[in-house]
Motif scaffolding. Structure first.
Motif, PDB file in Angstrom:
ATOM      1  N   VAL A  20       2.267   0.494  41.500  1.00 15.92           N
ATOM      2  CA  VAL A  20       1.460  -0.295  40.586  1.00 15.92           C
ATOM      3  C   VAL A  20       0.960  -1.513  41.333  1.00 15.92           C
ATOM      4  O   VAL A  20       1.741  -2.332  41.793  1.00 15.92           O
ATOM      5  CB  VAL A  20       2.291  -0.725  39.359  1.00 15.92           C
ATOM      6  CG1 VAL A  20       1.439  -1.503  38.399  1.00 15.92           C
ATOM      7  CG2 VAL A  20       2.895   0.503  38.696  1.00 15.92           C
ATOM      8  N   ASP A  24       2.241  -5.285  38.927  1.00 17.95           N
ATOM      9  CA  ASP A  24       1.954  -5.383  37.497  1.00 17.95           C
ATOM     10  C   ASP A  24       3.152  -4.953  36.657  1.00 17.95           C
ATOM     11  O   ASP A  24       3.337  -5.436  35.541  1.00 17.95           O
ATOM     12  CB  ASP A  24       0.758  -4.497  37.125  1.00 17.95           C
ATOM     13  CG  ASP A  24      -0.560  -5.062  37.629  1.00 17.95           C
ATOM     14  OD1 ASP A  24      -0.598  -6.279  37.870  1.00 17.95           O
ATOM     15  OD2 ASP A  24      -1.517  -4.300  37.780  1.00 17.95           O
ATOM     16  N   LEU A  25       3.965  -4.046  37.176  1.00 18.68           N
ATOM     17  CA  LEU A  25       5.038  -3.443  36.402  1.00 18.68           C
ATOM     18  C   LEU A  25       6.398  -3.982  36.821  1.00 18.68           C
ATOM     19  O   LEU A  25       6.769  -3.905  37.989  1.00 18.68           O
ATOM     20  CB  LEU A  25       4.999  -1.913  36.585  1.00 18.68           C
ATOM     21  CG  LEU A  25       6.017  -1.089  35.808  1.00 18.68           C
ATOM     22  CD1 LEU A  25       5.827  -1.278  34.314  1.00 18.68           C
ATOM     23  CD2 LEU A  25       5.883   0.380  36.181  1.00 18.68           C
ATOM     24  N   ARG A  37       8.020  -4.862  31.563  1.00 18.06           N
ATOM     25  CA  ARG A  37       6.965  -5.848  31.332  1.00 18.06           C
ATOM     26  C   ARG A  37       5.749  -5.491  32.186  1.00 18.06           C
ATOM     27  O   ARG A  37       5.854  -5.296  33.391  1.00 18.06           O
ATOM     28  CB  ARG A  37       7.445  -7.249  31.680  1.00 18.06           C
ATOM     29  CG  ARG A  37       6.473  -8.363  31.273  1.00 18.06           C
ATOM     30  CD  ARG A  37       7.017  -9.713  31.723  1.00 18.06           C
ATOM     31  NE  ARG A  37       8.332  -9.969  31.185  1.00 18.06           N
ATOM     32  CZ  ARG A  37       8.563 -10.535  29.998  1.00 18.06           C
ATOM     33  NH1 ARG A  37       7.536 -10.870  29.233  1.00 18.06           N
ATOM     34  NH2 ARG A  37       9.800 -10.746  29.583  1.00 18.06           N
ATOM     35  N   TRP A  38       4.602  -5.386  31.525  1.00 16.75           N
ATOM     36  CA  TRP A  38       3.346  -5.122  32.227  1.00 16.75           C
ATOM     37  C   TRP A  38       2.512  -6.394  32.177  1.00 16.75           C
ATOM     38  O   TRP A  38       2.097  -6.847  31.112  1.00 16.75           O
ATOM     39  CB  TRP A  38       2.598  -3.973  31.570  1.00 16.75           C
ATOM     40  CG  TRP A  38       1.198  -3.781  32.108  1.00 16.75           C
ATOM     41  CD1 TRP A  38       0.058  -4.422  31.688  1.00 16.75           C
ATOM     42  CD2 TRP A  38       0.788  -2.919  33.164  1.00 16.75           C
ATOM     43  NE1 TRP A  38      -1.015  -4.013  32.430  1.00 16.75           N
ATOM     44  CE2 TRP A  38      -0.604  -3.087  33.342  1.00 16.75           C
ATOM     45  CE3 TRP A  38       1.462  -2.017  33.975  1.00 16.75           C
ATOM     46  CZ2 TRP A  38      -1.313  -2.386  34.288  1.00 16.75           C
ATOM     47  CZ3 TRP A  38       0.737  -1.318  34.925  1.00 16.75           C
ATOM     48  CH2 TRP A  38      -0.638  -1.504  35.076  1.00 16.75           C
ATOM     49  N   ALA A  40      -0.885  -7.360  33.392  1.00 19.92           N
ATOM     50  CA  ALA A  40      -2.067  -6.686  33.943  1.00 19.92           C
ATOM     51  C   ALA A  40      -2.898  -7.610  34.808  1.00 19.92           C
ATOM     52  O   ALA A  40      -3.331  -8.671  34.380  1.00 19.92           O
ATOM     53  CB  ALA A  40      -2.921  -6.129  32.816  1.00 19.92           C
ATOM     54  N   THR A  47      -3.960  -3.896  26.563  1.00 16.77           N
ATOM     55  CA  THR A  47      -2.525  -3.644  26.641  1.00 16.77           C
ATOM     56  C   THR A  47      -1.978  -2.921  25.420  1.00 16.77           C
ATOM     57  O   THR A  47      -0.894  -2.341  25.478  1.00 16.77           O
ATOM     58  CB  THR A  47      -1.761  -4.969  26.835  1.00 16.77           C
ATOM     59  OG1 THR A  47      -2.153  -5.904  25.814  1.00 16.77           O
ATOM     60  CG2 THR A  47      -2.065  -5.559  28.201  1.00 16.77           C
ATOM     61  N   LEU A  50      -1.133   0.817  26.021  1.00 18.22           N
ATOM     62  CA  LEU A  50      -0.034   1.244  26.886  1.00 18.22           C
ATOM     63  C   LEU A  50       1.058   1.917  26.063  1.00 18.22           C
ATOM     64  O   LEU A  50       1.352   1.506  24.939  1.00 18.22           O
ATOM     65  CB  LEU A  50       0.546   0.031  27.620  1.00 18.22           C
ATOM     66  CG  LEU A  50      -0.301  -0.565  28.747  1.00 18.22           C
ATOM     67  CD1 LEU A  50       0.245  -1.935  29.142  1.00 18.22           C
ATOM     68  CD2 LEU A  50      -0.345   0.360  29.954  1.00 18.22           C
ATOM     69  N   GLU A  64      -0.740  -8.903  28.785  1.00 19.55           N
ATOM     70  CA  GLU A  64       0.653  -8.567  29.017  1.00 19.55           C
ATOM     71  C   GLU A  64       1.192  -7.722  27.868  1.00 19.55           C
ATOM     72  O   GLU A  64       0.829  -7.917  26.710  1.00 19.55           O
ATOM     73  CB  GLU A  64       1.499  -9.833  29.169  1.00 19.55           C
ATOM     74  CG  GLU A  64       2.951  -9.574  29.510  1.00 19.55           C
ATOM     75  CD  GLU A  64       3.726 -10.852  29.766  1.00 19.55           C
ATOM     76  OE1 GLU A  64       3.663 -11.374  30.888  1.00 19.55           O
ATOM     77  OE2 GLU A  64       4.392 -11.328  28.826  1.00 19.55           O
ATOM     78  N   LEU A  91       5.052   5.375  32.092  1.00 23.17           N
ATOM     79  CA  LEU A  91       4.183   4.408  31.433  1.00 23.17           C
ATOM     80  C   LEU A  91       2.759   4.937  31.545  1.00 23.17           C
ATOM     81  O   LEU A  91       2.277   5.207  32.641  1.00 23.17           O
ATOM     82  CB  LEU A  91       4.282   3.039  32.097  1.00 23.17           C
ATOM     83  CG  LEU A  91       3.370   1.959  31.491  1.00 23.17           C
ATOM     84  CD1 LEU A  91       3.921   1.492  30.152  1.00 23.17           C
ATOM     85  CD2 LEU A  91       3.231   0.776  32.449  1.00 23.17           C
ATOM     86  N   TYR A  93      -1.465   4.869  30.199  1.00 25.79           N
ATOM     87  CA  TYR A  93      -2.570   4.096  29.620  1.00 25.79           C
ATOM     88  C   TYR A  93      -3.696   5.067  29.318  1.00 25.79           C
ATOM     89  O   TYR A  93      -4.171   5.777  30.204  1.00 25.79           O
ATOM     90  CB  TYR A  93      -3.054   3.019  30.590  1.00 25.79           C
ATOM     91  CG  TYR A  93      -4.230   2.202  30.059  1.00 25.79           C
ATOM     92  CD1 TYR A  93      -4.025   1.244  29.080  1.00 25.79           C
ATOM     93  CD2 TYR A  93      -5.524   2.406  30.547  1.00 25.79           C
ATOM     94  CE1 TYR A  93      -5.089   0.490  28.590  1.00 25.79           C
ATOM     95  CE2 TYR A  93      -6.583   1.655  30.060  1.00 25.79           C
ATOM     96  CZ  TYR A  93      -6.366   0.700  29.083  1.00 25.79           C
ATOM     97  OH  TYR A  93      -7.410  -0.033  28.601  1.00 25.79           O
TER      98      TYR A  93
END
Length: 320
Positions: A20, A24-25, A37-38, A40, A47, A50, A64, A91, A93
Motif C-alpha cells: 500500500v 496508507d494502511l 486504519r486507512w 488515504a 473512504t 472501503l 481516513e 481490504l 475498495y
C-alpha cells in the motif's frame, strides 16, 4: 491465543504496508481483534467505500477510515501452518465506473504463535451454505445513537424513530440484510382491512423519504441495516405497529429487486450500499420487478423473515 507475534508475522505486516503506497494502511493485531486504519494519500478516494471482508468502517473522517473488529467477524479466514496461527482477510475498495481511482484489494494478515493446547473445532460434517435454521433475525427500536434499545414508545410528530434490523449469520457465508417491504398498521397482525401506511415498497425503496427526512443510515456491518424514520401523521395518539419483510441476501447479488434505496433531496434516489450504482433505484418511481431465479426457492441466494415492532404512539402537541 498469545498476544505476541512471530518475527515472520512482523515482516508480513511490513510487506502489507509496503504494497500500500505511502503507508496508507496500518494494521494492529490484538489478542482476539484487529484495528485497521486507512489514511488515504489519494485525495479522490471515498473512504466510505472501503470494506474489510464483509464489514463496513467503524468510523470515517476526511481521508481516513478505521475498522475495529473481532477476528471472528468480517469473514476472516483462519490458517494453521506448523506453529503459526494466521488470520487472513482483504481490504477492498469498490470505485464507481467513472471514478479516477480504480477498485483495488490489499491483503490483511494477523499471525500468532499457535497455542500449545489449540486444536481445531469439530463440527458436524453436514454443512449448509445458506439456510434458515442457523439464521437469527432481530428488529427493534433504538436510541438516537443506536447504542441500545429505546425505552420510550412515544414519538412527537416530526421526531425520528430509529430502527435497527440485523441477522446473526452463525456459520453461513456473509449475507447482506435488506428491508424488502415495511408498512405501518394499527394492529400487531397484518390484515386485509384496516389502515396501512407504506414505508418501504417496491423491493427496497424507502418511499417515506420522498415526503419526509426519513433515510437509511450508513451501514456499520453488512448483516445490519439502520433506518431513521421521521414520525408521520398516520393515527396520532393511537398505537402503531411497523411490519417489515427482512431479506438476508448474497452481497454480490444486488439488482433492481434486491436493494436499499432512499430519496435524497436534490439528488434523487440513492443506493445505500454503493451510490455509484444508484441506477438500480431508477425503478422506485415505477415498478421494480423481481428477477425470476431458482435461488430463493432453493435457499441458494437468500432467506426472508417477517418481523414486527411496536406498539408505538405518535403524538401531536398542536392537538393538545
Amino acid at each position: 491465543m498469545k498476544a505476541y507475534f512471530w518475527h515472520s508475522a512482523v515482516l508480513l505486516g511490513m510487506a502489507v504496508a509496503t504494497i500500500v503506497a505511502l503507508d496508507d494502511l496500518k494494521v494492529d493485531c490484538g489478542r482476539d481483534s484487529v484495528t485497521l486504519r486507512w489514511g488515504a494519500a489519494q485525495s479522490q478516494i471515498d473512504t466510505s467505500l472501503l470494506r474489510l471482508g464483509g464489514c463496513y468502517p467503524s468510523s470515517i473522517s476526511a481521508g481516513e477510515a478505521m475498522f475495529q473488529v473481532e477476528l471472528s467477524d468480517c469473514n476472516f479466514r483462519r490458517l494453521v501452518t506448523g506453529d503459526t496461527l494466521m488470520y487472513m482477510n482483504e481490504l477492498t475498495y469498490m470505485s464507481g465506473p467513472k471514478a479516477q481511482l480504480k477498485s483495488f484489494s490489499h491483503p490483511v494478515v494477523c499471525a500468532y504463535e499457535r497455542p500449545v493446547d489449540w486444536a481445531p473445532r469439530i463440527f458436524d460434517p453436514v454443512f449448509q451454505t445458506y439456510g434458515q435454521g442457523d439464521l437469527v433475525f432481530h428488529m427493534e427500536i433504538m436510541k438516537d445513537d443506536f447504542s441500545g434499545p429505546h425505552l420510550s414508545r412515544e414519538y412527537p410528530l416530526g421526531s425520528f424513530i430509529h430502527i435497527s434490523a440485523a441477522v446473526e449469520q452463525m456459520f453461513h457465508q456473509p449475507l447482506l440484510l435488506l428491508l424488502e417491504e415495511c408498512v405501518a398498521t394499527t394492529t400487531p397482525e397484518l390484515q386485509s382491512e384496516g389502515l396501512v401506511h407504506p414505508i418501504i415498497t417496491n423491493k427496497g425503496c424507502l418511499v417515506a423519504s420522498k415526503t419526509s427526512n426519513s433515510k437509511f443510515e450508513p451501514r456499520q456491518k453488512a448483516s445490519e441495516i439502520r433506518l431513521s424514520l421521521q414520525a408521520f401523521k398516520f393515527t396520532v395518539g393511537k398505537e402503531v405497529y411497523i411490519h417489515c419483510n427482512l431479506l438476508a441476501w448474497d452481497p454480490s447479488g444486488l439488482d433492481t429487486s434486491k436493494k436499499a434505496c432512499h430519496y435524497v433531496k436534490g439528488h434523487g434516489w440513492v443506493l445505500l450500499d454503493d451510490p455509484y450504482h444508484s441506477t438500480l433505484c431508477g425503478c422506485c418511481d415505477s415498478s421494480c420487478e423481481s428477477r425470476k431465479t431458482s435461488g430463493i426457492a432453493s435457499g441458494k441466494h437468500g432467506i426472508t423473515q417477517n418481523a414486527v415492532i411496536g406498539p408505538l404512539v405518535v403524538t401531536d402537541k398542536s392537538l393538545a
